[in-house]
Write a protein that holds these residues in place. Structure first.
Motif, PDB file in Angstrom:
ATOM      1  N   GLU A 120       0.850  -1.194   0.000  1.00  0.00           N
ATOM      2  CA  GLU A 120       0.000   0.000   0.000  1.00  0.00           C
ATOM      3  C   GLU A 120       0.885   1.244   0.000  1.00  0.00           C
ATOM      4  N   GLY A 121       0.404   2.284  -0.664  1.00  0.00           N
ATOM      5  CA  GLY A 121       1.142   3.536  -0.745  1.00  0.00           C
ATOM      6  C   GLY A 121       2.091   3.609  -1.935  1.00  0.00           C
ATOM      7  N   THR A 122       2.147   2.561  -2.755  1.00  0.00           N
ATOM      8  CA  THR A 122       3.042   2.519  -3.908  1.00  0.00           C
ATOM      9  C   THR A 122       2.363   3.123  -5.131  1.00  0.00           C
ATOM     10  N   LEU A 123       3.076   3.992  -5.834  1.00  0.00           N
ATOM     11  CA  LEU A 123       2.581   4.581  -7.075  1.00  0.00           C
ATOM     12  C   LEU A 123       2.837   3.582  -8.202  1.00  0.00           C
ATOM     13  N   VAL A 124       1.798   3.231  -8.954  1.00  0.00           N
ATOM     14  CA  VAL A 124       1.918   2.240 -10.023  1.00  0.00           C
ATOM     15  C   VAL A 124       1.239   2.735 -11.294  1.00  0.00           C
ATOM     16  N   THR A 125       1.658   2.175 -12.420  1.00  0.00           N
ATOM     17  CA  THR A 125       0.965   2.357 -13.683  1.00  0.00           C
ATOM     18  C   THR A 125       0.471   0.992 -14.105  1.00  0.00           C
ATOM     19  N   VAL A 126      -0.831   0.899 -14.352  1.00  0.00           N
ATOM     20  CA  VAL A 126      -1.476  -0.360 -14.686  1.00  0.00           C
ATOM     21  C   VAL A 126      -1.789  -0.374 -16.175  1.00  0.00           C
ATOM     22  N   TYR A 127      -1.393  -1.452 -16.854  1.00  0.00           N
ATOM     23  CA  TYR A 127      -1.693  -1.646 -18.271  1.00  0.00           C
ATOM     24  C   TYR A 127      -2.633  -2.840 -18.374  1.00  0.00           C
ATOM     25  N   GLY A 128      -3.737  -2.666 -19.045  1.00  0.00           N
ATOM     26  CA  GLY A 128      -4.695  -3.754 -19.186  1.00  0.00           C
ATOM     27  C   GLY A 128      -5.921  -3.282 -19.931  1.00  0.00           C
ATOM     28  N   SER A 129      -7.076  -3.765 -19.483  1.00  0.00           N
ATOM     29  CA  SER A 129      -8.308  -3.354 -20.148  1.00  0.00           C
ATOM     30  C   SER A 129      -9.336  -2.932 -19.116  1.00  0.00           C
ATOM     31  N   TYR A 130     -10.097  -1.924 -19.483  1.00  0.00           N
ATOM     32  CA  TYR A 130     -11.199  -1.472 -18.638  1.00  0.00           C
ATOM     33  C   TYR A 130     -12.315  -2.482 -18.783  1.00  0.00           C
TER      34      TYR A 130
END
Length: 150
Positions: A120-130
């Motif tokens: 928790e608290g980690t900045l991430v970029t998520v690649y996938g599909s809505y």
């Protein structure tokens, strides 16, 4: 003396034969490990090209676009946010952690490749599909790749 010489010659012949079979076995195992390493390398290259392709095809979206329905279901998207909750294979993300509870995006973790725990608290970029909205109208994404920002 002849007998000793014949025994010595026979011993050397047997020793040479056993060394030859060892080198043949070694070369066979070297070949199979080489093929195995080559297959692993090809698999890793395929993984990298798949990842690069998905990342290039993904459109960056913000929370407002998802929440208002401007993003069609199953569209390849990229979302950057901070992990605020982790529940059974899902990550709760917010684009601004200090913002209200209403701006939450749930991410189903379907990651390919290496899986690492994301605290928790980690900045991430998520690649996938809505995917769609859940029962409480909270947007859901399926994450194929998750990049941890440092």
């Amino acid at each position: 003396m002849k007998k000793i010489f014949i025994l010595l010659l026979a011993g050397l012949t047997l020793a040479a034969c056993s060394d030859a079979s060892k080198s043949e076995n070694t070369s066979d195992s070297d070949k199979s490990s080489s093929v195995s390493e080559s297959a692993k390398s090809d698999s890793a290259n395929d993984q990298v090209s798949l990842e690069e392709g998905l990342k290039e095809d993904s459109a960056e979206v913000d929370y407002e676009a998802i929440a208002t329905g401007d993003v069609p279901a199953n569209k390849k998207v990229k979302f950057t946010g901070t992990v605020f909750a982790i529940e059974e294979g899902q990550y709760g993300l917010k684009s601004d952690v200090k913002d209200s509870d209403e701006e939450v995006l749930w991410v189903d973790d379907l990651r390919l490749g290496e899986r690492t725990e994301i605290p928790e608290g980690t900045l991430v970029t998520v690649y996938g599909s809505y995917t769609d909205m859940d029962e409480q109208n909270i947007p859901i994404m399926k994450a194929v790749f998750i990049d941890i920002k440092k």
